[in-house]
Write an enzyme that holds these catalytic residues in place. Sequence first.
Site, PDB file in Angstrom:
ATOM      1  N   HIS A 242       0.819  -1.213   0.000  1.00  0.00           N
ATOM      2  CA  HIS A 242       0.000   0.000   0.000  1.00  0.00           C
ATOM      3  C   HIS A 242       0.853   1.263   0.000  1.00  0.00           C
ATOM      4  O   HIS A 242       0.391   2.336  -0.377  1.00  0.00           O
ATOM      5  CB  HIS A 242      -0.931   0.011   1.215  1.00  0.00           C
ATOM      6  CG  HIS A 242      -2.077  -0.933   1.092  1.00  0.00           C
ATOM      7  ND1 HIS A 242      -2.816  -1.366   2.171  1.00  0.00           N
ATOM      8  CD2 HIS A 242      -2.620  -1.536   0.003  1.00  0.00           C
ATOM      9  CE1 HIS A 242      -3.761  -2.195   1.760  1.00  0.00           C
ATOM     10  NE2 HIS A 242      -3.658  -2.307   0.452  1.00  0.00           N
ATOM     11  N   ASP A 243       2.091   1.152   0.425  1.00  0.00           N
ATOM     12  CA  ASP A 243       3.006   2.295   0.433  1.00  0.00           C
ATOM     13  C   ASP A 243       3.589   2.550  -0.951  1.00  0.00           C
ATOM     14  O   ASP A 243       3.992   3.673  -1.255  1.00  0.00           O
ATOM     15  CB  ASP A 243       4.132   2.026   1.434  1.00  0.00           C
ATOM     16  CG  ASP A 243       5.053   3.217   1.632  1.00  0.00           C
ATOM     17  OD1 ASP A 243       4.673   4.336   1.247  1.00  0.00           O
ATOM     18  OD2 ASP A 243       6.147   3.037   2.173  1.00  0.00           O
ATOM     19  N   HIS A 247      -3.235   1.468  -8.292  1.00  0.00           N
ATOM     20  CA  HIS A 247      -3.685   1.711  -9.662  1.00  0.00           C
ATOM     21  C   HIS A 247      -4.929   2.589  -9.730  1.00  0.00           C
ATOM     22  O   HIS A 247      -5.379   2.933 -10.814  1.00  0.00           O
ATOM     23  CB  HIS A 247      -3.978   0.379 -10.372  1.00  0.00           C
ATOM     24  CG  HIS A 247      -2.739  -0.388 -10.723  1.00  0.00           C
ATOM     25  ND1 HIS A 247      -2.085  -1.193  -9.820  1.00  0.00           N
ATOM     26  CD2 HIS A 247      -2.020  -0.461 -11.870  1.00  0.00           C
ATOM     27  CE1 HIS A 247      -1.029  -1.738 -10.393  1.00  0.00           C
ATOM     28  NE2 HIS A 247      -0.963  -1.304 -11.628  1.00  0.00           N
ATOM     29  N   THR A 300       2.559   7.773  -4.037  1.00  0.00           N
ATOM     30  CA  THR A 300       3.989   7.906  -4.294  1.00  0.00           C
ATOM     31  C   THR A 300       4.618   6.518  -4.428  1.00  0.00           C
ATOM     32  O   THR A 300       4.234   5.583  -3.738  1.00  0.00           O
ATOM     33  CB  THR A 300       4.684   8.668  -3.152  1.00  0.00           C
ATOM     34  OG1 THR A 300       4.524   7.933  -1.928  1.00  0.00           O
ATOM     35  CG2 THR A 300       4.070  10.041  -2.977  1.00  0.00           C
ATOM     36  N   TRP A 302       7.567   5.756  -3.601  1.00  0.00           N
ATOM     37  CA  TRP A 302       8.660   5.595  -2.647  1.00  0.00           C
ATOM     38  C   TRP A 302       8.266   4.789  -1.417  1.00  0.00           C
ATOM     39  O   TRP A 302       7.103   4.646  -1.090  1.00  0.00           O
ATOM     40  CB  TRP A 302       9.141   6.980  -2.181  1.00  0.00           C
ATOM     41  CG  TRP A 302       9.407   7.924  -3.277  1.00  0.00           C
ATOM     42  CD1 TRP A 302       8.619   8.983  -3.650  1.00  0.00           C
ATOM     43  CD2 TRP A 302      10.516   7.922  -4.196  1.00  0.00           C
ATOM     44  NE1 TRP A 302       9.183   9.627  -4.719  1.00  0.00           N
ATOM     45  CE2 TRP A 302      10.344   9.003  -5.068  1.00  0.00           C
ATOM     46  CE3 TRP A 302      11.641   7.110  -4.326  1.00  0.00           C
ATOM     47  CZ2 TRP A 302      11.256   9.299  -6.077  1.00  0.00           C
ATOM     48  CZ3 TRP A 302      12.551   7.395  -5.334  1.00  0.00           C
ATOM     49  CH2 TRP A 302      12.347   8.484  -6.192  1.00  0.00           C
ATOM     50  N   ASP A 304       8.031   5.590   1.651  1.00  0.00           N
ATOM     51  CA  ASP A 304       8.037   6.832   2.423  1.00  0.00           C
ATOM     52  C   ASP A 304       6.858   6.963   3.382  1.00  0.00           C
ATOM     53  O   ASP A 304       6.578   8.045   3.879  1.00  0.00           O
ATOM     54  CB  ASP A 304       8.045   8.034   1.469  1.00  0.00           C
ATOM     55  CG  ASP A 304       6.805   8.082   0.580  1.00  0.00           C
ATOM     56  OD1 ASP A 304       6.008   7.120   0.617  1.00  0.00           O
ATOM     57  OD2 ASP A 304       6.639   9.057  -0.163  1.00  0.00           O
ATOM     58  N   SER A 306       3.609   6.549   2.761  1.00  0.00           N
ATOM     59  CA  SER A 306       2.423   7.198   2.189  1.00  0.00           C
ATOM     60  C   SER A 306       1.136   6.507   2.620  1.00  0.00           C
ATOM     61  O   SER A 306       0.072   7.126   2.615  1.00  0.00           O
ATOM     62  CB  SER A 306       2.510   7.216   0.660  1.00  0.00           C
ATOM     63  OG  SER A 306       2.567   5.907   0.121  1.00  0.00           O
TER      64      SER A 306
END
Length: 353
Positions: A242-243, A247, A300, A302, A304, A306
Amino acid sequence: MDPGLVHLLRLIKGYLLTGHVWWHMPLLLTMAYTLFVREKLLNIALHDSYPNPLPQIKRRCNDPVLGEGYIGCFEASMLDDYGFDEQALASVTPENCVAKCKTNMFSYAALQKGKRCYCGMGYESDSMVRECKCRRKCKGNKKKRCGGSKHASLFETYFCTERMKAARTIDGMCNDLTNSAAGSRFYRFSRNVPLNYTYSEPERLLKPNPRTLARKLLQRKNFLEVPWLNLFAVAWVQFMVHDWFDHGTPIRERKIKVPLQKDDPLRSKMKGFMKILRTKPDTCKSNYPTDPPTYQNDVTHWWDGSQLYGSDKETHARVRSFAYGKLKVDDDGLLPVDPKSNIDITGNTLKRI
């Protein structure tokens, strides 16, 4: 010799000598091969979905590379309150206004009535952006996105400020300083095969039948216990996925019909066909119908967080407490629940199909 390679060779030697972990060898050999040819793999493994060279004219879409960076239409009276400086231009267009602001190291550009260009460093989307409701009353050039004296069009310039370089950006912009748009929200998915092999041909897509392959090769007949893995790993992998990518909400039009075999237990229930929703199409459509299809990442790319903090300003504002970098939690220390969906409020926007 590369220190990493030396270390890997020592590990392989150790595994060979111990003998009781021989089943790790295929993985180790794969790692060794990858290390030897890593540069070659990096050069040929991913094929970018953007045209080369890039077109000069920006399109009306949310793509960070091909799009014009348009955010929305908002009240022009708020320009001065949010640190926007007016830039003098002889002839103002969205393109040269954005270019001017980027050259002057501003991350946002605003265009009013197609005549005035403003440059700024930030904005608050929840209070500042207003969808232009004056479609029929606008006196300005409608090609400028937003007309009239009370509204202005807001654009991103994709300039990386020092603050953006120092910390995670919400939309993933400027995480790669050599390519500021790479990995950001709405950036296209790259391919692991050359683009000329990615054309969508339904008759080839279903040969061999994917449902048949899944039943013959992937269907588990008996439960096989893995003693060194538990269900926490499944939850963790889903959390990580999920990070990385989303789509977006699939489209219901032109569902892909997968034929089901006579002995398929789903054949009767689904009336002979499994109907698969299609991936949401790219908002920045190609001008050439023969080009291969492209798709955007709704989050994103990455690693990170998200899925915790979101990939857009609205989600970011909804989940954060804005105190010591913490998320919002209820009195019991758990995430708050959305009363409409009865699902925890997180940065991962769940979509109903």
